[in-house]
Design a protein around this motif. Structure first.
Motif, PDB file in Angstrom:
ATOM      1  N   THR A 124      -0.152   6.779  -6.299  1.00 16.43           N
ATOM      2  CA  THR A 124      -0.413   7.331  -7.619  1.00 16.43           C
ATOM      3  C   THR A 124      -0.141   6.239  -8.664  1.00 16.43           C
ATOM      4  O   THR A 124       0.526   5.230  -8.374  1.00 16.43           O
ATOM      5  N   TRP A 125      -0.594   6.456  -9.870  1.00 15.40           N
ATOM      6  CA  TRP A 125      -0.334   5.479 -10.922  1.00 15.40           C
ATOM      7  C   TRP A 125       1.146   5.446 -11.299  1.00 15.40           C
ATOM      8  O   TRP A 125       1.668   4.405 -11.698  1.00 15.40           O
ATOM      9  N   ARG A 126       1.830   6.547 -11.191  1.00 14.06           N
ATOM     10  CA  ARG A 126       3.266   6.553 -11.432  1.00 14.06           C
ATOM     11  C   ARG A 126       3.984   5.687 -10.403  1.00 14.06           C
ATOM     12  O   ARG A 126       4.892   4.908 -10.738  1.00 14.06           O
ATOM     13  N   GLU A 127       3.576   5.800  -9.135  1.00 17.73           N
ATOM     14  CA  GLU A 127       4.162   4.968  -8.087  1.00 17.73           C
ATOM     15  C   GLU A 127       3.818   3.498  -8.300  1.00 17.73           C
ATOM     16  O   GLU A 127       4.656   2.611  -8.101  1.00 17.73           O
ATOM     17  N   ALA A 128       2.590   3.229  -8.718  1.00 18.12           N
ATOM     18  CA  ALA A 128       2.181   1.850  -8.981  1.00 18.12           C
ATOM     19  C   ALA A 128       3.003   1.244 -10.115  1.00 18.12           C
ATOM     20  O   ALA A 128       3.405   0.074 -10.063  1.00 18.12           O
ATOM     21  N   GLU A 129       3.270   2.033 -11.143  1.00 17.74           N
ATOM     22  CA  GLU A 129       4.087   1.565 -12.268  1.00 17.74           C
ATOM     23  C   GLU A 129       5.488   1.187 -11.788  1.00 17.74           C
ATOM     24  O   GLU A 129       6.034   0.147 -12.194  1.00 17.74           O
ATOM     25  N   ASP A 130       6.075   2.001 -10.925  1.00 17.62           N
ATOM     26  CA  ASP A 130       7.396   1.692 -10.377  1.00 17.62           C
ATOM     27  C   ASP A 130       7.362   0.410  -9.542  1.00 17.62           C
ATOM     28  O   ASP A 130       8.282  -0.417  -9.612  1.00 17.62           O
ATOM     29  N   LEU A 131       6.300   0.241  -8.754  1.00 12.07           N
ATOM     30  CA  LEU A 131       6.162  -0.977  -7.950  1.00 12.07           C
ATOM     31  C   LEU A 131       6.054  -2.211  -8.838  1.00 12.07           C
ATOM     32  O   LEU A 131       6.675  -3.246  -8.566  1.00 12.07           O
ATOM     33  N   ILE A 132       5.262  -2.113  -9.887  1.00 10.19           N
ATOM     34  CA  ILE A 132       5.088  -3.239 -10.815  1.00 10.19           C
ATOM     35  C   ILE A 132       6.429  -3.636 -11.413  1.00 10.19           C
ATOM     36  O   ILE A 132       6.758  -4.826 -11.512  1.00 10.19           O
ATOM     37  N   ARG A 133       7.233  -2.654 -11.807  1.00 11.19           N
ATOM     38  CA  ARG A 133       8.542  -2.944 -12.399  1.00 11.19           C
ATOM     39  C   ARG A 133       9.444  -3.672 -11.407  1.00 11.19           C
ATOM     40  O   ARG A 133      10.057  -4.703 -11.755  1.00 11.19           O
ATOM     41  N   MET A 174       0.812  -1.213   0.000  1.00 13.68           N
ATOM     42  CA  MET A 174       0.000   0.000   0.000  1.00 13.68           C
ATOM     43  C   MET A 174       0.847   1.267   0.000  1.00 13.68           C
ATOM     44  O   MET A 174       0.308   2.373  -0.053  1.00 13.68           O
ATOM     45  N   GLN A 175       2.181   1.122   0.066  1.00  7.81           N
ATOM     46  CA  GLN A 175       3.091   2.252   0.116  1.00  7.81           C
ATOM     47  C   GLN A 175       4.057   2.198  -1.072  1.00  7.81           C
ATOM     48  O   GLN A 175       4.351   1.118  -1.601  1.00  7.81           O
ATOM     49  N   PRO A 176       4.625   3.335  -1.496  1.00  5.04           N
ATOM     50  CA  PRO A 176       5.497   3.366  -2.672  1.00  5.04           C
ATOM     51  C   PRO A 176       6.951   2.999  -2.406  1.00  5.04           C
ATOM     52  O   PRO A 176       7.829   3.344  -3.203  1.00  5.04           O
ATOM     53  N   ASP A 177       7.225   2.294  -1.312  1.00  6.49           N
ATOM     54  CA  ASP A 177       8.585   1.924  -0.925  1.00  6.49           C
ATOM     55  C   ASP A 177       9.065   0.772  -1.814  1.00  6.49           C
ATOM     56  O   ASP A 177       8.619  -0.374  -1.657  1.00  6.49           O
ATOM     57  N   LEU A 178       9.988   1.048  -2.725  1.00  9.69           N
ATOM     58  CA  LEU A 178      10.423   0.045  -3.685  1.00  9.69           C
ATOM     59  C   LEU A 178      11.263  -1.056  -3.038  1.00  9.69           C
ATOM     60  O   LEU A 178      11.167  -2.228  -3.418  1.00  9.69           O
ATOM     61  N   GLU A 179      12.070  -0.702  -2.065  1.00 11.32           N
ATOM     62  CA  GLU A 179      12.863  -1.715  -1.370  1.00 11.32           C
ATOM     63  C   GLU A 179      11.965  -2.654  -0.582  1.00 11.32           C
ATOM     64  O   GLU A 179      12.186  -3.865  -0.540  1.00 11.32           O
ATOM     65  N   ALA A 180      10.930  -2.088   0.055  1.00 10.41           N
ATOM     66  CA  ALA A 180       9.972  -2.916   0.786  1.00 10.41           C
ATOM     67  C   ALA A 180       9.213  -3.835  -0.168  1.00 10.41           C
ATOM     68  O   ALA A 180       8.932  -4.994   0.160  1.00 10.41           O
ATOM     69  N   ALA A 181       8.899  -3.329  -1.339  1.00  9.47           N
ATOM     70  CA  ALA A 181       8.197  -4.147  -2.329  1.00  9.47           C
ATOM     71  C   ALA A 181       9.060  -5.320  -2.778  1.00  9.47           C
ATOM     72  O   ALA A 181       8.583  -6.449  -2.927  1.00  9.47           O
ATOM     73  N   LYS A 182      10.345  -5.038  -2.978  1.00 12.48           N
ATOM     74  CA  LYS A 182      11.266  -6.097  -3.390  1.00 12.48           C
ATOM     75  C   LYS A 182      11.354  -7.178  -2.307  1.00 12.48           C
ATOM     76  O   LYS A 182      11.326  -8.381  -2.600  1.00 12.48           O
ATOM     77  N   LYS A 183      11.437  -6.746  -1.067  1.00 15.28           N
ATOM     78  CA  LYS A 183      11.513  -7.699   0.045  1.00 15.28           C
ATOM     79  C   LYS A 183      10.207  -8.479   0.192  1.00 15.28           C
ATOM     80  O   LYS A 183      10.208  -9.663   0.547  1.00 15.28           O
ATOM     81  N   ALA A 184       9.092  -7.807  -0.083  1.00 16.96           N
ATOM     82  CA  ALA A 184       7.775  -8.451   0.042  1.00 16.96           C
ATOM     83  C   ALA A 184       7.622  -9.620  -0.921  1.00 16.96           C
ATOM     84  O   ALA A 184       6.796 -10.513  -0.703  1.00 16.96           O
ATOM     85  N   ASP A 196       4.048 -15.723  -4.309  1.00 16.65           N
ATOM     86  CA  ASP A 196       3.734 -15.988  -5.706  1.00 16.65           C
ATOM     87  C   ASP A 196       3.322 -14.729  -6.447  1.00 16.65           C
ATOM     88  O   ASP A 196       3.630 -14.576  -7.631  1.00 16.65           O
ATOM     89  N   PHE A 197       2.609 -13.848  -5.763  1.00 12.58           N
ATOM     90  CA  PHE A 197       2.230 -12.579  -6.384  1.00 12.58           C
ATOM     91  C   PHE A 197       2.150 -11.494  -5.322  1.00 12.58           C
ATOM     92  O   PHE A 197       2.095 -11.774  -4.121  1.00 12.58           O
ATOM     93  N   ILE A 198       2.173 -10.256  -5.793  1.00  7.99           N
ATOM     94  CA  ILE A 198       2.032  -9.106  -4.909  1.00  7.99           C
ATOM     95  C   ILE A 198       0.743  -8.374  -5.272  1.00  7.99           C
ATOM     96  O   ILE A 198       0.498  -8.058  -6.436  1.00  7.99           O
ATOM     97  N   TRP A 199      -0.056  -8.124  -4.263  1.00  6.83           N
ATOM     98  CA  TRP A 199      -1.325  -7.410  -4.399  1.00  6.83           C
ATOM     99  C   TRP A 199      -1.024  -5.919  -4.184  1.00  6.83           C
ATOM    100  O   TRP A 199      -0.720  -5.488  -3.081  1.00  6.83           O
ATOM    101  N   ILE A 200      -1.079  -5.137  -5.260  1.00 13.36           N
ATOM    102  CA  ILE A 200      -0.867  -3.692  -5.166  1.00 13.36           C
ATOM    103  C   ILE A 200      -2.223  -3.034  -4.961  1.00 13.36           C
ATOM    104  O   ILE A 200      -3.113  -3.150  -5.797  1.00 13.36           O
TER     105      ILE A 200
END
Length: 305
Positions: free
Chosen positions: A105-114, A78-88, A93-97
């Protein structure tokens, strides 16, 4: 020189010039064809290289694991923390954004998806609702799972599919059905999933609808009967009770859950719930880690951190 001789000479010169121009044109086309033949292959739709057949490539590993009969688990971001996303992604099997309740924001979501894709996990996005703008932003950013909340009408379920799926695409290499109305736009999807994406997106993007209220329970059989392309149905355990005034374990709650469960399995769809339900019959895909022991909410409906 006679006038007729002058005219014949002019015509003869024009024919010679036309012939020379024709030879030059043929030579130019031959050179261009030779150069094209030596050019490196490009992705489908680029006009270069071999077209990748639609439906021939699976890059969504959630699909592969489901076909192998495995249960599927996740973490929620739920947060735009990319390092936390990588660790998550570790062990999931999948990440629920979360785009329904978060302030991402959608820009933050795009970065998380990448970052999630690069970590070897599959990005799912819960959009606010089944509208064209949100779903197409998610798919263009590279999401391979679209989660639509609060579905209780055929129209909402149909829109979830229509806006996430390409139309026919090419008559010579048609996308897999069902065809939708997703428009062709820019995004990072090919960068993340490779040149096979354009002709294989339809068979890799999973559509999940959430049943959260009594109206949705009453409509679930009709929805699955009338809308092709729904892959996963989730009993959204907290709102499933919150919207009806009861809680998991109440007789009324359990009766509605049974209706959804039996209907979903009858239609051959994937049944989803909170990961604390992993030992309940029929459930295969979960919001939450394998180690979860509660639904994420206490008895009064407050989130457990």
């Amino acid at each position: 020189m006679k006038e007729t001789d002058v005219g014949n000479e002019i015509i003869s010169r024009r024919e010679m010039l036309a012939g020379a121009a024709g030879v030059a044109l043929v030579s130019a086309l031959a050179a261009r064809t030779s150069a094209a033949a030596q050019a490196p292959a490009g992705p489908p739709g680029s006009g270069r290289g071999q077209v990748i057949p639609a439906g021939s490539v699976t890059f969504n590993t959630v699909i592969t694991k489901l076909k192998e009969g495995k249960q599927i688990f996740s973490n929620t971001i739920m947060q735009p923390d990319l390092e936390a996303a990588k660790k998550a992604c570790e062990g999931q099997d999948f990440i629920w954004i979360e785009m329904q309740h978060s302030r991402l924001t959608w820009r933050e979501a795009e970065d998380l998806i990448r970052v999630i894709a690069q970590a070897g996990c599959i990005p799912f996005v819960r959009v606010p609702n089944a509208n064209k703008g949100d779903i197409q932003k998610a798919t263009d950013a590279g999401a391979l799972g679209i989660i639509v909340p609060m579905v209780d009408t055929v129209e909402e379920a149909r829109n979830a599919v229509l806006y996430a799926k390409w139309p026919i695409g090419s008559r010579d290499n048609p996308n897999t059905k069902p065809w939708g109305h997703r428009s062709s736009g820019g995004g990072q999807f090919t960068q993340l999933w490779g040149p096979a994406y354009q002709s294989n997106a339809n068979n890799n993007i999973l559509i999940m609808i959430q049943i959260e209220n009594p109206q949705g329970v009453g409509m679930i059989d009709t929805i699955l009967e009338e809308v092709p392309g729904i892959d996963i149905v989730m009993v959204a355990s907290n709102d499933f009770g919150w919207q009806a005034g009861d809680r998991d374990g109440d007789e009324s709650y359990n009766a509605r859950e049974k209706i959804v469960r039996e209907t979903v399995l009858k239609h051959g769809k994937i049944l989803s719930g909170p990961s604390s339900w992993q030992n309940r019959p029929g459930y295969r895909l979960f919001q939450g880690r394998r180690s979860a022991t509660n639904t994420g909410y206490d008895g009064t409906g407050n989130r457990i951190e």
